[in-house]
Motif scaffolding. Structure first.
Motif, short mmCIF file in Angstrom:
data_model
loop_
_atom_site.label_atom_id
_atom_site.label_comp_id
_atom_site.label_asym_id
_atom_site.label_seq_id
_atom_site.Cartn_x
_atom_site.Cartn_y
_atom_site.Cartn_z
N THR A 129 -0.25 -1.53 6.46
CA THR A 129 -1.14 -0.92 5.45
C THR A 129 -0.37 -0.80 4.14
OG1 THR A 129 -0.37 1.34 5.84
CG2 THR A 129 -2.11 0.53 7.31
N SER A 146 -8.51 3.44 2.78
CA SER A 146 -7.45 2.43 2.91
C SER A 146 -6.89 2.45 4.34
CB SER A 146 -6.35 2.80 1.90
OG SER A 146 -5.22 2.01 2.06
N GLN A 197 7.04 -2.85 7.52
CA GLN A 197 5.58 -2.71 7.45
C GLN A 197 4.88 -4.03 7.71
OE1 GLN A 197 5.45 0.64 6.02
NE2 GLN A 197 3.83 0.57 7.53
#
Ligand SMILES: NC(=O)c1ccc[n+]([C@@H]2O[C@H](COP(=O)([O-])OP(=O)(O)OC[C@H]3O[C@@H](n4cnc5c(N)ncnc54)[C@H](OP(=O)(O)O)[C@@H]3O)[C@@H](O)[C@H]2O)c1
Length: 263
Positions: free
Chosen positions: A188, A14, A209
């Motif tokens: 992410t 990821s 984020q």
């Protein structure tokens, strides 16, 4: 550029780790890709297209340090050598100190600190034998200061600085390099997977984020910094300014951090 080189990348299923796997094989290298999520690793491998045979999926749980040295010995035996270790895997937190049970502090440390240093300790003798290698670890800007809702996360990342600076000082003579990756905001799933006070997923992509750089851009910055042998690789945009504010104007840092919502 990385033809014939072998990199071990954790957190490879990821985000930043995934982008690093793709970029490393694109530039001709071989990757041992690890995380705790085999289907996720297989997905990343498949996404590497005609380079997918250069990706070897090796799943393990960073919090289970009992298996790590056997996993490393097996991989080094199979591949013959190891040139880079990218310690990327980690987990964040969204809980106040007063609501965080001690088992949760320990869990975050097991993954972010003990898992990372166990893998590093298992890899180190092989790099010493080779008299070459480059070991990277991933901190955070909140590995440079305390931050609301991230007590154990911030502490686990700060602990990495002490360990990896020592690793550098002790192993320069062995031609082993070491770099600390310090991301600001990268877009992410880190905030989604962050643990709340019950140890469950926070489940939200935080606003900060969303404004971050892409994982692909982060991978590019990390590889560039590594090739320049930087001790600290800063990854992000204007949010990185807070590092300088904390260092040179601590009073201003506390004024800004005071405004962060912590309930
Ligand atoms: N994104 C940011 O803005 C940011 C900022 C500062 C620092 N960082 C740091 O950057 C690193 C990468 O995070 P990311 O942003 O790419 O987040 P991410 O997309 O959530 O990726 C985290 C990776 O760590 C792995 N991981 C988590 N717990 C694990 C465990 N117990 N055992 C094995 N692997 C485990 C995950 O794999 P599983 O699928 O197995 O869980 C995943 O591959 C982390 O160390 C994080 O603290 C990120």
């Amino acid at each position: 550029m990385f033809i014939g080189k072998i990199a071990w990348i954790t957190g490879a299923s990821s985000g930043i780790g995934e982008a690093l796997v793709k970029e490393f094989v694109k530039r001709g290298g071989t990757v041992i890709a690890s995380s705790n999520d085999m289907p996720g690793l297989e997905r990343v491998k498949a996404a590497c297209g005609d380079k997918s045979s250069m990706v070897h999926c090796v799943p393990f749980d960073l919090s289970d340090t009992s298996v790590i040295s056997d996993v490393v010995d097996l991989q080094v035996k199979e591949r013959g050598r190891l040139d880079f270790l990218f310690n990327i895997g980690g987990i964040s937190q969204r809980a106040r100190i007063d609501e965080t049970p001690i088992w949760l502090d320990r869990k975050i440390f097991e993954i972010n600190y003990f898992g990372t240093i166990s893998l590093t300790k298992a890899v180190l003798p092989h790099m010493v034998r080779q008299q070459s290698g480059h070991i990277l670890a991933t901190s955070s800007i909140s590995g440079r200061f305390g931050f609301p809702l991230r007590s154990a996360y911030s502490a686990s990342k700060q602990a990495l600085h002490g360990f990896f600076e020592t690793l550098y000082l002790e192993n320069k003579k062995n031609n082993i390099r070491s770099s600390m990756i310090i991301p600001g905001r990268v877009r992410t799933s880190i905030s989604i997977h962050a643990l709340n006070a019950e140890g469950k997923e926070h489940g939200k992509l935080d606003d900060g984020q969303k404004k971050g750089i892409t994982p692909e851009k982060a991978a590019e910055i990390i590889l560039k910094g590594m090739l320049r042998n930087k001790r600290e690789i800063l990854v992000g945009k204007e949010e990185l300014l807070i590092l300088h504010i904390r260092r040179y104007f601590p009073w201003l840092f506390f004024r800004i951090a005071d405004k962060i919502k912590s309930t």
